[in-house]
Scaffold this active site. Structure first.
Site, PDB file in Angstrom:
ATOM      1  N   ASN A 150       0.750  -1.356  -0.133  1.00 50.23           N
ATOM      2  CA  ASN A 150       0.130  -0.169   0.171  1.00 50.23           C
ATOM      3  C   ASN A 150       0.922   1.287  -0.153  1.00 50.23           C
ATOM      4  O   ASN A 150       2.098   1.160   0.057  1.00 50.23           O
ATOM      5  CB  ASN A 150      -0.816  -0.174   1.125  1.00 50.23           C
ATOM      6  CG  ASN A 150      -0.137  -0.062   2.586  1.00 50.23           C
ATOM      7  OD1 ASN A 150       0.427   0.947   2.901  1.00 50.23           O
ATOM      8  ND2 ASN A 150      -0.248  -1.031   3.278  1.00 50.23           N
ATOM      9  N   PRO A 178      -1.483 -11.907  10.459  1.00 49.08           N
ATOM     10  CA  PRO A 178      -1.653 -11.772  11.829  1.00 49.08           C
ATOM     11  C   PRO A 178      -2.026 -10.184  12.071  1.00 49.08           C
ATOM     12  O   PRO A 178      -1.461  -9.371  11.438  1.00 49.08           O
ATOM     13  CB  PRO A 178      -0.394 -11.936  12.424  1.00 49.08           C
ATOM     14  CG  PRO A 178       0.411 -12.047  11.371  1.00 49.08           C
ATOM     15  CD  PRO A 178      -0.207 -12.289  10.068  1.00 49.08           C
ATOM     16  N   ASP A 179      -2.870 -10.058  13.125  1.00 48.31           N
ATOM     17  CA  ASP A 179      -3.182  -8.588  13.455  1.00 48.31           C
ATOM     18  C   ASP A 179      -2.083  -8.243  14.832  1.00 48.31           C
ATOM     19  O   ASP A 179      -2.307  -8.543  15.962  1.00 48.31           O
ATOM     20  CB  ASP A 179      -4.639  -8.285  14.073  1.00 48.31           C
ATOM     21  CG  ASP A 179      -5.013  -7.118  13.949  1.00 48.31           C
ATOM     22  OD1 ASP A 179      -4.310  -6.114  14.636  1.00 48.31           O
ATOM     23  OD2 ASP A 179      -6.016  -6.586  13.570  1.00 48.31           O
ATOM     24  N   ILE A 180      -1.150  -7.383  14.531  1.00 49.62           N
ATOM     25  CA  ILE A 180      -0.257  -7.176  15.162  1.00 49.62           C
ATOM     26  C   ILE A 180      -0.739  -6.344  16.640  1.00 49.62           C
ATOM     27  O   ILE A 180      -0.424  -6.709  17.610  1.00 49.62           O
ATOM     28  CB  ILE A 180       1.080  -6.297  14.632  1.00 49.62           C
ATOM     29  CG1 ILE A 180       1.601  -7.065  13.518  1.00 49.62           C
ATOM     30  CG2 ILE A 180       2.161  -5.954  15.760  1.00 49.62           C
ATOM     31  CD1 ILE A 180       2.438  -6.654  12.463  1.00 49.62           C
ATOM     32  N   LYS A 225     -13.103   0.247  16.432  1.00 50.30           N
ATOM     33  CA  LYS A 225     -11.810  -0.528  16.185  1.00 50.30           C
ATOM     34  C   LYS A 225     -11.130  -0.528  17.612  1.00 50.30           C
ATOM     35  O   LYS A 225     -10.700  -1.701  17.952  1.00 50.30           O
ATOM     36  CB  LYS A 225     -11.180   0.400  15.223  1.00 50.30           C
ATOM     37  CG  LYS A 225      -9.623  -0.216  14.787  1.00 50.30           C
ATOM     38  CD  LYS A 225      -9.209   0.466  13.449  1.00 50.30           C
ATOM     39  CE  LYS A 225      -9.819   0.174  12.484  1.00 50.30           C
ATOM     40  NZ  LYS A 225      -9.570   0.790  11.073  1.00 50.30           N
ATOM     41  N   LYS A 254      -9.957  -4.085  18.735  1.00 51.77           N
ATOM     42  CA  LYS A 254      -8.625  -4.654  18.774  1.00 51.77           C
ATOM     43  C   LYS A 254      -8.088  -4.593  20.364  1.00 51.77           C
ATOM     44  O   LYS A 254      -7.290  -5.063  20.438  1.00 51.77           O
ATOM     45  CB  LYS A 254      -7.680  -3.465  18.109  1.00 51.77           C
ATOM     46  CG  LYS A 254      -8.221  -3.043  16.906  1.00 51.77           C
ATOM     47  CD  LYS A 254      -7.249  -4.091  15.747  1.00 51.77           C
ATOM     48  CE  LYS A 254      -7.420  -3.435  14.392  1.00 51.77           C
ATOM     49  NZ  LYS A 254      -6.415  -4.212  13.342  1.00 51.77           N
TER      50      LYS A 254
HETATM   51  O1  C5P Z   1      -7.691  -3.014  10.984  1.00 51.19           O
HETATM   52  P1  C5P Z   1      -7.007  -1.915  10.458  1.00 51.19           P
HETATM   53  O2  C5P Z   1      -6.075  -2.019   9.496  1.00 51.19           O
HETATM   54  O3  C5P Z   1      -8.219  -0.935  10.090  1.00 51.19           O
HETATM   55  O4  C5P Z   1      -6.450  -1.323  11.993  1.00 51.19           O
HETATM   56  C1  C5P Z   1      -5.676  -0.407  11.920  1.00 51.19           C
HETATM   57  C2  C5P Z   1      -4.603  -0.681  12.958  1.00 51.19           C
HETATM   58  O5  C5P Z   1      -4.274  -1.779  13.399  1.00 51.19           O
HETATM   59  C3  C5P Z   1      -3.223   0.347  12.920  1.00 51.19           C
HETATM   60  O6  C5P Z   1      -2.775   0.838  14.165  1.00 51.19           O
HETATM   61  C4  C5P Z   1      -2.377  -0.837  12.314  1.00 51.19           C
HETATM   62  O7  C5P Z   1      -1.049  -0.517  12.407  1.00 51.19           O
HETATM   63  C5  C5P Z   1      -2.697  -2.133  13.062  1.00 51.19           C
HETATM   64  N1  C5P Z   1      -2.813  -3.257  12.585  1.00 51.19           N
HETATM   65  C6  C5P Z   1      -1.918  -4.334  12.684  1.00 51.19           C
HETATM   66  N2  C5P Z   1      -1.767  -5.667  12.133  1.00 51.19           N
HETATM   67  C7  C5P Z   1      -2.803  -5.837  11.131  1.00 51.19           C
HETATM   68  C8  C5P Z   1      -3.748  -4.890  10.768  1.00 51.19           C
HETATM   69  C9  C5P Z   1      -3.624  -3.740  11.257  1.00 51.19           C
HETATM   70  O8  C5P Z   1      -1.186  -3.988  13.660  1.00 51.19           O
HETATM   71  N3  C5P Z   1      -2.769  -6.974  10.441  1.00 51.19           N
END
Ligand code: C5P
Length: 409
Positions: A210, A306-308, A340, A344
């Site tokens: 992106n 994975p969602d960090i 969000k 999260k």
């Molecule tokens: O879900 P979304 O991408 O909109 O969320 C944005 C937030 O989540 C940002 O802080 C981004 O750094 C974090 N993020 C992450 N890992 C992912 C997706 C998003 O840490 N796979």
């Protein structure tokens, strides 16, 4: 935020001087005491009486007034302040500062001071871009003077371009970050910041990614380091250089970014500013996928990354005391950011509008909302560096609060 701080505001002669009245109000609202020095030219634009009424203090202007000298000498005037703000900083006062002149009280105080100085330039665009002013600003920056603005826009002289004094809210933000920075309140704290995009391989030569530039995340890492934190910056592929004074770990994919974050060990604050790709190729090809004429384009099967942010936010003994996420949205900014935050499990969300019209992606400025358990705060449009300083100052305040205050949130 500015409780107990003393600001010496030097008002020089420019049409923007009227904004200094609002600046005094805003500084005082934040708890600062403001004392004003008004130049002769400044007094053509605002009256000593208005400054006096708003600051609730006497206004200084005349270097040779015996009462001024007996009650408050020029050395004392600057020593008594925590920070000097020159707003508006005209081409003339910047030139006098650069040359070291002491031809009126304002210039004398600026020459005599050992305190940090913030200048908010305001002048005609041609005066701002003149080689003499450019050189004077360079000299002053080298000597440690901090600048806020000027902004671009229409000017009182019917011209357009850089030269408009920053808005009072922007100047207050700069004052806050300067005053917090001098105290290095994050000394002894550890911080983790993710920044930039990730790159998800489709095959050895192609990837999904992106437009994230990494500017905002890198600026936050640098701002936290300036406040004394030991910072690990985990960066995806970006064009911006590694910030000074911290450790940068370079990664490509989301999996590598997560691994690097976990390897950073325990931290007090994690800021996830990276634009992590939501999906990666389920089975990246080991060799370049060949284009075959007459056949359908290949289908790429995707699988979630994975969602960090969610991983770092999970409750547990190793969780950072503060986890901050970002929300880049093109519609329903605040509502999406609030949702969000709870999805999260992070503590704060910095929400920014990235619709193409805002120019946030890759641009220099950002308009954000800070969403926390305490509510939603709209910040003024600021340079990304100023957003970073302000966020770092807020983080320092939060981490400095007694535990009982955190538990009460
Ligand atoms: O879900 P979304 O991408 O909109 O969320 C944005 C937030 O989540 C940002 O802080 C981004 O750094 C974090 N993020 C992450 N890992 C992912 C997706 C998003 O840490 N796979």
């Amino acid at each position: 935020m500015l409780h107990g701080k003393r600001i010496l505001l030097i008002v020089a002669g420019g049409i923007a001087a009227f904004k200094s009245l609002e600046l005094i109000r805003r500084l005082r609202e934040r708890g600062a005491a403001v004392r004003c020095v008004l130049t002769d030219a400044g007094a053509r634009f605002v009256t000593p009486l208005s400054l006096q009424a708003l600051s609730e203090d006497r206004v200084y202007g005349d270097m040779f007034s015996l009462t001024d000298e007996s009650e408050m000498g020029h050395i004392q005037l600057s020593r008594d302040a925590d920070l000097l703000v020159v707003a508006p900083a005209t081409a003339n006062i910047l030139a006098r500062m650069a040359a070291g002149l002491a031809d009126d009280l304002a210039a004398t105080v600026l020459l005599a001071t050992d305190k940090p100085v913030l200048a908010a330039p305001a002048m005609n665009v041609r005066m701002w871009t003149h080689a003499a002013t450019v050189a004077n600003v360079e000299i002053l920056k080298k000597r440690g003077v901090t600048f806020v603005g000027p902004n671009d826009g229409a000017m009182a002289c019917n011209e357009h371009g850089p030269g408009r004094m920053s808005e009072p809210a922007e100047i207050v933000a700069a004052v806050e970050s300067m005053l917090v920075a001098t105290q290095r309140p994050l000394a002894g704290k550890r911080a983790l910041v993710t920044s930039g995009p990730t790159r998800e391989a489709i095959d050895p030569v192609r990837y999904i990614s992106n437009h994230s530039s990494g500017k905002q995340g890198h600026a936050i890492a640098a701002a936290l380091a300036r406040l004394g934190a030991e910072v690990t910056l985990v960066s995806g592929p970006v064009a911006v250089g590694d910030p000074a004074g911290l450790r940068t770990v370079h990664v490509e994919s989301a999996d590598q970014m997560l691994a690097a974050c976990l390897a950073a060990g325990r931290v007090d604050v994690a800021v996830c500013a990276a634009a992590v790709a939501d999906w990666k190729a389920a089975k990246p090809a080991g060799a370049k996928i060949k284009k075959k004429t007459g056949t359908q384009p290949p289908a790429i099967e995707l699988t979630p990354n994975p969602d960090i942010l969610a991983t770092l936010s999970k409750p547990g003994p190793g969780r950072p005391a503060l986890v901050v996420g970002f929300a880049a949205e093109t519609e329903d900014l605040v509502a999406n950011a609030i949702a969000k935050r709870s999805r999260k499990g992070c503590d704060w969300i910095v929400a920014n509008d990235v619709s193409p019209a805002t120019g946030t992606f890759g641009g220099e400025r950002n308009t954000v909302h800070l969403v926390s358990a305490e509510g939603v705060e709209a910040w003024p449009t600021l340079a990304k560096g100023d957003v970073a300083d302000r966020l770092a100052a807020r983080i320092a305040l939060h981490l400095g609060r007694p535990r009982s205050a955190e538990a009460a949130e």
